[in-house]
Scaffold this motif. Structure first.
Motif, PDB file in Angstrom:
ATOM      1  N   ILE A 140       0.836  -1.202   0.000  1.00  0.00           N
ATOM      2  CA  ILE A 140       0.000   0.000   0.000  1.00  0.00           C
ATOM      3  C   ILE A 140       0.873   1.256   0.000  1.00  0.00           C
ATOM      4  CG2 ILE A 140      -1.603   1.359   1.425  1.00  0.00           C
ATOM      5  CD1 ILE A 140      -2.918  -1.362   2.196  1.00  0.00           C
ATOM      6  N   ARG A 141       1.945   1.239   0.795  1.00  0.00           N
ATOM      7  CA  ARG A 141       2.838   2.403   0.871  1.00  0.00           C
ATOM      8  C   ARG A 141       3.455   2.700  -0.479  1.00  0.00           C
ATOM      9  NH1 ARG A 141       7.986   2.367   1.202  1.00  0.00           N
ATOM     10  NH2 ARG A 141       8.087   0.242   1.973  1.00  0.00           N
ATOM     11  N   VAL A 142       3.893   1.671  -1.194  1.00  0.00           N
ATOM     12  CA  VAL A 142       4.545   1.876  -2.488  1.00  0.00           C
ATOM     13  C   VAL A 142       3.549   2.349  -3.540  1.00  0.00           C
ATOM     14  CG1 VAL A 142       5.706   0.707  -4.393  1.00  0.00           C
ATOM     15  CG2 VAL A 142       6.457   0.302  -2.057  1.00  0.00           C
ATOM     16  N   VAL A 143       2.398   1.711  -3.607  1.00  0.00           N
ATOM     17  CA  VAL A 143       1.420   2.089  -4.628  1.00  0.00           C
ATOM     18  C   VAL A 143       0.875   3.487  -4.339  1.00  0.00           C
ATOM     19  CG1 VAL A 143      -0.789   1.524  -5.705  1.00  0.00           C
ATOM     20  CG2 VAL A 143       0.839  -0.294  -5.167  1.00  0.00           C
ATOM     21  N   GLY A 144       0.558   3.765  -3.071  1.00  0.00           N
ATOM     22  CA  GLY A 144       0.085   5.093  -2.691  1.00  0.00           C
ATOM     23  C   GLY A 144      -1.001   5.601  -3.609  1.00  0.00           C
TER      24      GLY A 144
ATOM     25  N   ARG B 121      -0.391   6.720  -6.634  1.00  0.00           N
ATOM     26  CA  ARG B 121       0.055   6.622  -8.031  1.00  0.00           C
ATOM     27  C   ARG B 121      -0.894   5.733  -8.815  1.00  0.00           C
ATOM     28  NH1 ARG B 121       6.224   5.942  -8.772  1.00  0.00           N
ATOM     29  NH2 ARG B 121       5.448   6.096 -10.884  1.00  0.00           N
ATOM     30  N   GLU B 122      -0.949   5.978 -10.087  1.00  0.00           N
ATOM     31  CA  GLU B 122      -1.848   5.192 -10.926  1.00  0.00           C
ATOM     32  C   GLU B 122      -1.124   4.582 -12.110  1.00  0.00           C
ATOM     33  OE1 GLU B 122      -5.243   7.569 -11.895  1.00  0.00           O
ATOM     34  OE2 GLU B 122      -5.884   7.675  -9.818  1.00  0.00           O
TER      35      GLU B 122
ATOM     36  N   LEU C 175      -7.434  -3.439  -3.576  1.00  0.00           N
ATOM     37  CA  LEU C 175      -6.661  -3.183  -4.787  1.00  0.00           C
ATOM     38  C   LEU C 175      -7.531  -3.384  -6.017  1.00  0.00           C
ATOM     39  CD1 LEU C 175      -3.678  -2.697  -5.772  1.00  0.00           C
ATOM     40  CD2 LEU C 175      -3.490  -5.175  -5.907  1.00  0.00           C
ATOM     41  N   ILE C 176      -7.326  -2.526  -6.994  1.00  0.00           N
ATOM     42  CA  ILE C 176      -7.992  -2.665  -8.287  1.00  0.00           C
ATOM     43  C   ILE C 176      -6.895  -2.798  -9.330  1.00  0.00           C
ATOM     44  CG2 ILE C 176      -9.449  -1.519 -10.005  1.00  0.00           C
ATOM     45  CD1 ILE C 176     -10.674   0.058  -7.597  1.00  0.00           C
TER      46      ILE C 176
ATOM     47  N   LEU D  21      -2.195  -2.132 -14.397  1.00  0.00           N
ATOM     48  CA  LEU D  21      -1.871  -1.043 -13.487  1.00  0.00           C
ATOM     49  C   LEU D  21      -2.617  -1.252 -12.171  1.00  0.00           C
ATOM     50  CD1 LEU D  21      -2.021   2.004 -15.922  1.00  0.00           C
ATOM     51  CD2 LEU D  21      -0.048   0.631 -15.236  1.00  0.00           C
ATOM     52  N   LEU D  22      -1.967  -0.867 -11.092  1.00  0.00           N
ATOM     53  CA  LEU D  22      -2.513  -1.089  -9.755  1.00  0.00           C
ATOM     54  C   LEU D  22      -3.034   0.218  -9.173  1.00  0.00           C
ATOM     55  CD1 LEU D  22       0.472  -3.245  -8.488  1.00  0.00           C
ATOM     56  CD2 LEU D  22      -1.663  -4.054  -9.509  1.00  0.00           C
ATOM     57  N   ARG D  23      -4.214   0.130  -8.571  1.00  0.00           N
ATOM     58  CA  ARG D  23      -4.805   1.291  -7.908  1.00  0.00           C
ATOM     59  C   ARG D  23      -5.354   0.844  -6.549  1.00  0.00           C
ATOM     60  NH1 ARG D  23      -5.970   2.173 -13.256  1.00  0.00           N
ATOM     61  NH2 ARG D  23      -5.248   4.158 -14.048  1.00  0.00           N
ATOM     62  N   LEU D  24      -5.162   1.693  -5.575  1.00  0.00           N
ATOM     63  CA  LEU D  24      -5.703   1.404  -4.248  1.00  0.00           C
ATOM     64  C   LEU D  24      -7.153   1.855  -4.169  1.00  0.00           C
ATOM     65  CD1 LEU D  24      -2.789   2.639  -1.959  1.00  0.00           C
ATOM     66  CD2 LEU D  24      -3.247   0.305  -2.746  1.00  0.00           C
TER      67      LEU D  24
END
Length: 157
Positions: A53-57, A59-60, A91-92, A104-107
């Motif tokens: 979670i910290r890394v993805v934050g 960002r998209e 996570l999406i 691509l990862l999105r929180l």
């Protein structure tokens, strides 16, 4: 780097110091992880999830490979974690508009909220790590550990 012409005593000292550094870093990591995991568990996260979670934050544009690189782990290690986080509504994963093969990862908002709580937990832990060290000692320790990591990166090739 050691050469074959160095005195054996020097090599033994270097080996012992290397072992001491390894043992201390390992103990620090294990103890910190144990303390942090207990606190993260109370909000329903694991240390791995909190790091993710910290890394993805916010960002998209990150892929699983990007996150793995940032966390210094193998992509395969994160794959099952990403599946669990997606299943748990944290996570999406969406296809990249630039590369349909990449995801691509999105929180989710829930993950962002938990990430803020995890950050507060981490901040308390990180403050404990440096307790009793002067600012100069903290800076020197960071500089020394960065050199150790650089050595490991260079010598692993």
């Amino acid at each position: 780097m050691t050469s074959n012409t160095e005195a054996p005593e020097f090599n033994q000292v270097r080996v012992q110091r290397g072992r001491d550094i390894y043992d201390l870093c390992s103990a620090i990591s294990k103890e910190s992880m144990k303390r942090r995991q207990a606190k993260l568990g109370s909000i329903g996260l694991t240390a791995g999830m909190a790091g993710f979670i910290r890394v993805v934050g916010d960002r998209e544009d990150l892929t699983l490979s990007d996150v793995a690189k940032a966390l210094r782990v193998e992509t395969a290690t994160l794959s099952s974690l990403a599946v669990r986080m997606e299943r748990d509504g944290l996570l999406i994963r969406q296809p990249s508009p630039k590369d349909k093969r990449a995801m691509l990862l999105r929180l989710t908002p829930r993950a962002r909220e938990l990430g803020q709580q995890a950050e507060q937990i981490a901040n308390v832990e990180m403050a404990d790590v440096t307790y009793g060290l002067s600012e100069i000692e903290q800076k020197q320790l960071v500089k020394s550990l960065e050199q150790v990591l650089q050595n490991l990166d260079e010598f692993s090739m």
